[in-house]
Design an enzyme around this catalytic site. Structure first.
Site, PDB file in Angstrom:
ATOM      1  N   GLY A  86      43.898  34.104  32.644  1.00  0.00           N
ATOM      2  CA  GLY A  86      43.261  32.821  32.349  1.00  0.00           C
ATOM      3  C   GLY A  86      44.284  31.716  32.171  1.00  0.00           C
ATOM      4  CB  SER A  87      44.182  28.696  30.074  1.00  0.00           C
ATOM      5  OG  SER A  87      42.879  28.361  30.503  1.00  0.00           O
ATOM      6  CB  ALA A  88      47.833  32.819  28.978  1.00  0.00           C
TER       7      ALA A  88
ATOM      8  CE  LYS B 251      44.581  26.171  32.913  1.00  0.00           C
ATOM      9  NZ  LYS B 251      43.607  25.669  31.921  1.00  0.00           N
TER      10      LYS B 251
END
Lengths: 463, 485
Positions: B215-217, B219
């Site tokens: 997920g956003s981790a 990014k």
């Protein structure tokens, strides 16, 4: 025997400085080896010297000393190697069984085996003391044949143990008569062949290039042999059957020198083996096991006894794991009897195993040597027969547990657990000592002043 | 007759020679094959004949041995069972070994050729050495903090010392007591059946063997690629990203949870976790550069060992533009182990230099003599130091005033990144909550710890906040334990 030598040219091998001294020192060595083995097992298993090591050693020493003294006074010219070898092998067997007892706390076999061994030694002493001359036995050829066949027939009436009807059980004791029958039959073969060997060797018709003896001479011996083998097949004791067959062929060959016998014997053997292997599922599975010892593993049923035995030998390697440090109990059933050699192989290694084989070889060679030094055909054949029993028995069972030949149940002489076997082996050694005493007995000294005349039965290079 | 006797004797000699040759065949030439035969129990018996060496955490043995009196004699015991199960693994007579028990088996069981003081003499005698010890890099207080933080929820924690690669905590939850698998017999078989049929999979080591969509981790990786490649030189400069953003060649519209993402800068996008900006950045960086960057962080490496094998974290190498865009925000086929995400955080914390993670610090003989030592080594330079510095600042901002404020620790600089990954077909499953972070005590010259936390079945509310809500407190507890003197 037709070329007598001058009386003053005695062959050098007869000059034994003091056979009894040699025997005594070897006996001391044998007892020491056994006691050290016993101590070694204790140290390896529990880290302590067994408390009864000293008394055990003293008892063994006393027993050995007693046998030595009896031999010294009653068979002073006997071969000095026979007794120490027997003591060493029997003691080693006790050590191995004791060692296996420690790993199987539920069933202790060493004390019983010790009693049987003592009984065996007593019978050994009895034979030496009672039997003053082996030639007397020749008179009892037919009696011993009848007794031998009877002994082999009796177990048929008793229930089978582990698939084989080889036991007589009475009042808590069990007894394996075939062990004694082999001595009796060897005696009969020796006496009969000694009496009829010329007829066997030189009469009869030629069939192709093989000279066949007359039926009149051959008949009885083949009949008895067939009977013994037949009984054994019925009792499913195939190891003994193989042993009897080998014994018969060897003695027949030695008596007659007919190579034809070997050919006929081999033919009979292969035919018999083929028939038995086809008809008898027990034997069939043994052969299949021998061809592929790992079949049961591949079938998911775990290693067979033979595979476990091979694992044990492999684990021993060259030097062995050391007494008490192996895992031959994995073999399970019969680890102390038929498979005792696997324990020796694992814990003493190839070196120890070679030593054991050489001890047996020495025992056999000394038996043969006694035979070859004798002049009377009966004595010769009897000595050869007894020595061959040991040789064949060792080969059949050792080859069996090591995957050289199909496995057949037989006791490793002296080593294996089994009262009848150890007693029978002590009797064999006693008979060999008695025979070797006759063989090595020096001739009466020629009186001075009398011209030595040719002596027909003089000891010399036999022809 | 003598001649025949001699021939019969020669026959006996042949029998003797046959026996001796056969004995040599088995005991010398066939011995190795027989000894290593799988059905031969001797190896097993010898193996369990002595107590197994200890696995040491923080100077204290977390394992023991119990004399069962059985054929396979010594059985393994575990002092803290479930707490260290994901570190030690199990050593079972029936089911073999895993993790450190497996990787350091030669030392622990005493078979390693490095153990004897006189190897040549030992080769001759064949004596087995007492089992040596495996000293782990785990810090007990951190392991305890992570284990207590997860509190039996499905999830995992991995913590690394960024400057060395030492794994300081490795927890998988729910856990199990590996001691119940020691030994043989019915109870062991029952325990095995119970553990393997448990739907919560307690024996799955989620920290290194399970991959999750990050997920956003993820990014952080995308941002590193953008900065390293020179696509973005000023992290504060606005981007021309529309909000919402329709993925190229598709009708998928990418939403944002936070507001203000339209045309937001990279720094702002990381701080508040803008999907649109980061998806578009990943797309603009391009597939090749994204794949290369991901690889430098450890993705797509199937050979990573700590020394146990670590599952491969995946970043697809062939994707369409919309797939690349989704992958750049840690969705689509992008998956990572918790350890992998701890490595991402550690790379940032260590100035871009990623150290190879390891779990066994050194091994010793039973007497304590060192047998082998794991030296810290560089895995790869994951990014330029300047890029790492910029990312550190962005991660600090996340904790200071972004999605990860829960992780803030007084007296320390903390950088973090939240993540929430969709789960299941059509996102019907509850999401995975991620938090990756690092912490540097005030006055220290380098960060002391990098952590990755994943919690499965995070609280129902979809969104980045669950990463901050479920996972961040655990990360903070672990970091506090790391910073404690």
């Amino acid at each position: 025997m037709t070329a007598p030598l001058a009386a003053d040219a005695s062959p050098p091998e007869l000059r034994h400085p003091d056979p009894r001294g040699v025997e005594l020192s070897l006996l001391v060595g044998a007892v020491l080896v056994v006691v050290l083995g016993y101590v070694d097992v204790g140290l390896a298993r529990s880290g302590t010297v067994p408390p009864d090591a000293a008394s055990y050693g003293a008892g063994l020493g006393l027993l050995a000393l007693l046998t030595h003294l009896v031999v010294r006074f009653r068979a002073p010219h006997a071969d000095p190697l026979l007794l120490p070898i027997a003591v060493l092998l029997n003691g080693l067997g006790l050590v191995l069984i004791y060692r296996l007892d420690l790993a199987t706390p539920g069933s202790r076999a060493a004390p019983t085996q010790l009693v049987w061994s003592t009984l065996g030694v007593c019978l050994f002493l009895a034979v030496i003391l009672v039997l003053r001359e082996h030639r007397i036995l020749q008179r009892y050829a037919y009696v011993s044949m009848a007794a031998g066949l009877f002994l082999m027939l009796v177990p048929i009436l008793f229930p089978a143990v582990n698939g084989a009807k080889i036991w007589i059980r009475a009042g808590g004791f069990s007894f394996q008569p075939a062990e004694f029958a082999k001595i009796l039959l060897a005696l009969f073969f020796a006496a009969y062949l000694a009496a009829n060997r010329n007829a066997l060797a030189y009469t009869g018709r030629m069939i192709w290039r093989l000279q066949m003896p007359t039926g009149r001479v051959l008949g009885p011996i083949v009949a008895i042999w067939l009977m013994s083998v037949g009984v054994l097949v019925l009792e499913r004791d195939l190891g003994t059957s193989l042993l009897f067959f080998g014994l018969f062929v060897v003695m027949l060959y030695v008596a007659t020198g007919r190579t034809g016998w070997i050919a006929v014997g081999m033919l009979l053997a292969s035919a018999g083996a083929a028939v038995v292997a086809l008809l008898e599922p027990h034997v069939h599975s043994r052969v299949a096991d021998w061809l592929n010892p790992y079949a049961t593993i591949e079938a998911g049923r775990g290693p067979s006894q033979l595979a476990q035995s091979l694992f044990a030998f492999g684990a021993g390697g060259t030097l062995g794991s050391g007494l008490g440090l192996g895992h031959s109990t994995l073999i399970g059933f019969a680890a102390k009897s038929d498979f005792i050699l696997a324990t020796a192989g694992e814990e003493l290694g190839l070196c120890g195993l070679t030593a054991i084989f050489l001890l047996y070889a020495l025992l056999v060679a000394r038996g043969y040597r006694a035979g070859i030094c004798l002049t009377s055909p009966f004595g010769r054949l009897f000595a050869i027969g007894l020595a061959s029993i040991v040789a064949l028995q060792v080969f059949v069972i050792a080859g069996g547990v090591m995957g050289l030949i199909p496995l057949t149940g037989l006791a490793m002489p002296f080593l294996a657990q089994g009262g009848s076997s150890v007693i029978a082996n002590w009797i064999i050694v006693a008979l060999l000592i008695r025979i070797s005493d006759s063989a090595h007995r020096p001739l009466p000294a020629v009186e001075p002043g009398v011209i030595a005349r040719p002596e027909p039965s003089v000891k010399g290079t036999p022809t | 007759m003598t001649r025949y006797i001699r021939r019969a004797a020669a026959f006996c000699l042949v029998l003797l020679v046959a026996l001796l040759v056969n004995a040599a065949r088995i005991q010398v030439f066939g011995a190795d094959a027989l000894d290593s035969h799988p059905a031969n129990r001797r190896l097993m018996i010898a193996r369990y004949h002595q107590p197994r060496g200890a696995i040491v955490v923080d100077g204290e043995s977390v394992t023991g041995s119990r004399d069962s009196g059985q054929q396979l004699r010594y059985e393994r015991t575990y002092t803290y069972g479930p707490l260290y199960a994901s570190v030690t693994g199990y050593a079972s007579q029936t089911y073999g070994t895993t993790l450190i028990e497996n990787a350091e088996d030669a030392v622990l069981s005493g078979t390693s050729p490095l153990l004897p003081a006189f190897p040549l003499w030992n080769g001759l005698t064949g004596d087995r050495q007492p089992g040596g010890q495996a000293v782990t890099t785990i810090k007990a207080s951190m392991q305890r903090a992570a284990y207590d933080g997860l509190a039996g929820r499905k999830g995992a924690v991995a913590a690394i010392e960024p400057s060395t690669g030492k794994i300081l905590a490795l927890v998988s939850s729910p856990s199990y007591d590996p001691g119940v698998l020691s030994g043989t017999g019915r109870s062991v078989a029952n325990a095995w059946r119970r553990l393997t049929s448990d739907t919560n999979q307690p024996m799955l080591n989620r920290a290194i063997r399970q991959t999750y969509p990050p997920g956003s981790a993820f990014k952080i990786v995308t941002a590193a690629a953008a900065l390293d490649s020179g696509l973005i030189t000023d992290v504060e400069a606005p981007t021309d990203t529309p909000d919402p953003y329709v993925l190229p060649n598709s009708v998928t519209t990418l939403p944002n949870e936070p507001s203000g993402c339209g045309g937001a800068s990279l720094a702002y996008a990381v701080t508040v976790s803008c999907n649109t900006v980061m998806a578009r950045v990943g797309l603009k960086v391009g597939l090749a550069t994204m794949v290369d960057t991901a690889r430098r962080f450890g993705f797509n490496d199937a050979s990573l060992r700590i020394p146990s094998r670590v599952a491969k974290s995946n970043f697809d190498t062939e994707m369409s533009p919309d797939q690349l865009a989704l992958s750049s925000i840690g969705q689509f086929d992008t998956t990572a182990t918790p350890l992998q995400m701890a490595m991402v955080s550690a790379a940032v914390a260590n100035g871009g230099e990623l150290k190879y993670p390891y779990l066994v610090d050194h091994t010793t003989t039973a007497a304590g003599t060192t047998v082998s030592t794991t030296r810290p080594r560089t895995y790869q330079q994951a990014m330029y130091p300047a890029t790492a510095q910029q990312l550190q600042q962005m991660m600090i901002d996340v904790v200071r005033n972004g999605t990860g404020t829960v992780a803030a620790i007084p007296g320390a600089t903390v950088g973090g990144k939240t993540g929430t990954a969709q789960n299941g077909v059509g996102n019907v499953g509850s999401p995975y909550a991620w938090f990756i972070s690092w912490a540097q005590a005030d006055g220290a010259d380098r960060p002391a710890v990098a952590v990755a936390v994943v919690v499965e079945d995070a609280s129902a509310k979809r969104g980045d906040i669950s990463g901050g809500g479920d996972a961040a407190p655990i990360a903070r507890a672990v970091m506090e334990a790391a910073l404690a003197p």
